[in-house]
Design an enzyme around this catalytic site. Structure first.
Site, mmCIF file in Angstrom:
data_model
loop_
_atom_site.group_PDB
_atom_site.id
_atom_site.type_symbol
_atom_site.label_atom_id
_atom_site.label_comp_id
_atom_site.label_asym_id
_atom_site.label_seq_id
_atom_site.Cartn_x
_atom_site.Cartn_y
_atom_site.Cartn_z
ATOM 1 N N LEU A 56 0.877 -1.165 0.000
ATOM 2 C CA LEU A 56 0.000 0.000 0.000
ATOM 3 C C LEU A 56 0.918 1.219 0.000
ATOM 4 O O LEU A 56 1.852 1.298 0.804
ATOM 5 C CB LEU A 56 -0.897 -0.005 1.244
ATOM 6 N N ASP A 57 0.674 2.142 -0.914
ATOM 7 C CA ASP A 57 1.544 3.312 -1.033
ATOM 8 C C ASP A 57 1.589 4.107 0.260
ATOM 9 O O ASP A 57 0.607 4.155 1.014
ATOM 10 C CB ASP A 57 1.041 4.232 -2.155
ATOM 11 N N ARG A 58 2.701 4.759 0.474
ATOM 12 C CA ARG A 58 2.888 5.545 1.697
ATOM 13 C C ARG A 58 1.745 6.532 1.957
ATOM 14 O O ARG A 58 1.233 6.609 3.075
ATOM 15 C CB ARG A 58 4.224 6.280 1.632
#
Length: 257
Positions: A56-58
């Site tokens: 999951l992207d930052r």
């Protein structure tokens, strides 16, 4: 990181948590100066090792699943890789998005090791649906009013930044996306609407449990920033809730001006 780490589900084989926006999942070569990571926070909270099985992207918040053993991590990671996991995201975008559409723009992978132009073009498919919209009597761009939509996105493939790139290519960039969005709208949300982050949240996962072989459906509530924005826009009826199994219908309080 002030956001508490919410446990959505835990059994002897896996754990699901709410990842706060802005928190990296684990250490990477690009994480210079960072001292806090979801992986370490979860290990400390559970006092045991955990194994990431997807990403999951930052800047994205929402539900993430971790295996509690290497034996469970392998089949769970395979389920994600082989598209046997159903994913649901909510995004706030600029403009009035399509009522429903399948986006099939091929994307070049982005891994940071090679120039993007040298990366292979990969199939990428995202189903999107407009759940609601709002028109504000504020001139942010060249028009006297500004329109925004609440979009549901269900990625059928797992390319990096797929939802952000697909919605931007379609003409409806996600608010708070510094790379693919528009700065004046991002600043308006940050300065006037107390929403200084990427307005993208992973709100649902569904898959077959790798050990029990029973369906597992996870629903994840939004963080305080997105919840307040939804209420302000009159979108409270679309607020997801923390739930395991069949999510209950959330309450629909009156909109807050």
């Amino acid at each position: 990181m002030s956001d508490p780490l919410r446990i959505l589900h835990r059994d002897e084989h896996l754990v699901a948590v709410h990842k706060p926006a802005g928190l990296l999942v684990h250490r990477t070569a690009l994480a210079r100066g960072e001292r806090e990571f979801l992986l370490q926070r979860l290990r400390d909270k559970l006092s045991q090792r955990v194994y990431p099985v997807h990403r999951l992207d930052r800047p994205t918040s929402g539900v993430m699943v971790f295996a509690l053993s290497s034996e469970v991590a392998t089949p769970l990671a395979e389920a994600f890789a082989e598209r046997r996991v159903t994913k649901r995201y909510l995004a706030v975008v600029r403009g009035i998005g399509p009522e429903a559409e399948r986006l099939e723009y091929p994307l070049r992978e982005e891994d940071g090791s090679r120039p993007k132009a040298e990366m292979p073009v990969m199939e990428a498919v995202t189903d999107i649906r407009r759940l609601d919209s709002v028109e504000l009597p504020v001139q942010v761009d060249r028009y006297p009013h500004s329109r925004y939509s609440l979009m549901e996105a269900r990625p059928l493939t797992g390319r990096r930044h797929q939802i952000r790139r697909h919605l931007s290519q379609r003409g409806y960039p996600i608010i708070g996306d510094a790379k693919h969005g528009k700065g004046n709208h991002n600043r308006f949300f940050a300065e006037r609407l107390d929403a200084p982050r990427l307005l993208l949240a992973a709100t649902g996962l569904a898959f077959v449990h790798p050990v029990t072989e029973q369906p597992l459906r996870l629903s994840c509530a939004l963080d305080a920033t997105m919840t307040a924005l939804f209420r302000r826009f009159g979108w409270a009826g679309h607020l997801p809730v923390d739930a395991v199994g069949e999510p209950r219908t959330p309450p629909q309080p009156a909109a807050i001006d």
